[in-house]
Write an enzyme that holds these catalytic residues in place. Structure first.
Site, short mmCIF file in Angstrom:
data_model
loop_
_atom_site.label_atom_id
_atom_site.label_comp_id
_atom_site.label_asym_id
_atom_site.label_seq_id
_atom_site.Cartn_x
_atom_site.Cartn_y
_atom_site.Cartn_z
CG HIS A 77 47.04 15.47 46.71
ND1 HIS A 77 47.37 14.14 46.70
CD2 HIS A 77 46.25 15.65 47.80
CE1 HIS A 77 46.80 13.55 47.74
NE2 HIS A 77 46.12 14.43 48.41
CB CYS A 135 35.22 16.38 51.50
SG CYS A 135 36.49 15.21 51.99
NE ARG A 163 42.05 19.64 48.89
CZ ARG A 163 41.16 20.35 48.21
NH1 ARG A 163 41.24 21.68 48.21
NH2 ARG A 163 40.19 19.76 47.56
NE ARG A 199 43.27 16.67 53.88
CZ ARG A 199 43.27 16.59 52.55
NH1 ARG A 199 42.44 15.77 51.95
NH2 ARG A 199 44.07 17.34 51.83
NE ARG A 257 44.59 10.90 44.61
CZ ARG A 257 44.37 11.70 45.65
NH1 ARG A 257 45.14 12.75 45.84
NH2 ARG A 257 43.41 11.46 46.51
CD GLU A 274 41.14 10.15 52.64
OE1 GLU A 274 41.52 10.78 51.63
OE2 GLU A 274 41.70 10.24 53.76
CG ASN A 279 39.47 12.94 45.05
OD1 ASN A 279 38.44 12.92 44.41
ND2 ASN A 279 40.05 14.05 45.45
CG ASP A 280 43.21 8.97 48.44
OD1 ASP A 280 44.01 8.63 47.56
OD2 ASP A 280 43.39 9.96 49.17
#
Length: 384
Positions: free
Chosen positions: A41, A335, A139, A175, A299, A263, A288-289
């Protein structure tokens, strides 16, 4: 933290999201960390603001003040006391980014909507200059970080309104608050167990008033600037029940375009998606997740690069989601950070995604790569 007034490169062992957010108002020109990964993040926050960031550099803490560094944040390389040859090779790349943004390809020729990832209303100008069709991921957690109490609805309405005012006629995918283990918030009660403990939507549902306040603030801000095309989505949805509960709660406060992020592997199942899709309007895949959980990695693993999203296991999961959305005629986009990787992006387009969302600074090059690869025809294209 006390930062120097002159330009500097920050070298740290770990970069927290709070520190990353602080850096955006300093004279920092780049960030190097010894631990962490490109999909953390913190890296997302700094890169979205155009701050070159290289994570997981072995021996980074051995660097000394006064050394000359050449930092290639795209490939993740750091050159210490670079040679003249290295400097010459990178000379063009170090030209001001505004030069790139002034020469944009015609994005209307693309078979996919290119959208921007941002973390605050201050980045609206970058979105517009990038040539993107709007925002694919706003975000909202930066509003919440570092606080002992959640932001008031008035504070949220002010921030959202500033963004919506600049995005007239453009899509804005928001989000709601995405809690993660590296973003602790003392005013939220924990929720869940196992590897998804204290992640995403389940925490918001366990702290319902915080979620309701945010949804109401978004609806009110949008009522002031209805020309912005507001889409609202939930992070880290774990099952159909959560997705349906979020959709109904969001609609109850007046939001009309509601979606979820995919995710976790549990949602990449045709039967689960069949339950969810009639209740929502769109899906956004967070690579990502999803990559992390499909491959069983952390991660913060340094080998969890963007190319891992192209692994057969991850691509199979994404293909299942895209196929289900196509069948239900619901838009599905990417995304995660892999959307900005041209090799991955081309595969996503071929699968039939409707949108790709990336850092504004990366959109012109991504568009050029997709145009060079030729147009990809799709069987359907949902309305914006």
């Amino acid at each position: 933290a006390n930062f120097p007034e002159d330009p500097f490169v920050l070298v740290v062992q770990n970069l927290s999201p709070m520190l990353a957010n602080e850096l955006l108002t300093t004279a920092a020109v780049a960030v190097i960390t010894e631990q962490g990964s490109a999909t953390s993040h913190s890296a997302i926050i700094t890169k979205a603001s155009g701050l070159p960031t290289v994570m997981g550099v072995v021996g980074a803490l051995e660097l000394e003040s006064g050394q000359t560094l050449l930092i290639d944040a795209t490939s993740g390389q750091v050159f210490v006391e670079p040679s003249e040859e290295d400097r010459a090779h990178y000379a063009e790349a170090t030209e001001p980014s505004t030069r790139v943004l002034q020469v944009l390809p015609d994005l209307s020729d693309l078979p996919v909507a290119l959208l921007a990832n941002v973390g605050s209303s201050q980045e609206a100008g970058n979105v517009l200059r990038s040539g993107s069709r709007g925002i694919g991921l706003f975000r909202t957690e930066l509003l919440y970080l570092g606080r002992t109490e959640p932001p008031t609805r008035a504070e949220q309405v002010f921030e959202y309104s500033k963004l919506f005012a600049r995005m007239s006629g453009k899509r804005v995918v928001v989000r709601v608050l995405d809690l993660d283990s590296d973003k602790p918030l003392p005013f939220l009660s924990p929720a869940g167990t196992g590897r998804y403990a204290n992640r995403g939507l389940q925490v918001l549902l366990a702290n319902r008033q915080v979620l309701v306040d945010q949804l109401e603030a978004l609806a009110l801000a949008h009522s002031y600037y209805p020309e912005a095309k507001l889409w609202v989505m939930a992070p880290m949805v774990l099952n159909a029940e959560q997705a349906i509960e979020f959709a109904r709660l969001a609609r109850s406060v007046g939001l009309t375009r509601v979606g979820i992020m995919v995710e976790v592997p549990e949602l990449c199942d045709a039967k689960v998606l069949k339950q969810i899709l009639p209740e929502i309007d769109f899906v956004s895949i967070g690579t990502n997740d999803l990559t992390q959980y499909v491959l069983g990695k952390s991660r913060h693993d340094t080998d969890l690069g963007l190319s891992q999203a192209r692994s057969p296991q991850v691509m199979s999961a994404i293909k299942t989601v895209v196929a289900a959305c196509q069948k239900a005629r619901k838009p599905v986009g990417i995304c995660g950070e892999a959307a900005s990787d041209p090799d991955s992006a081309k595969l996503f387009v071929k699968l039939g995604v409707e949108s790709l969302s990336a850092s504004p600074a990366l959109i012109p090059q991504l568009a050029a790569e997709l145009l060079d690869s030729g147009k990809v025809k799709r069987r359907w294209l949902p309305k914006a």
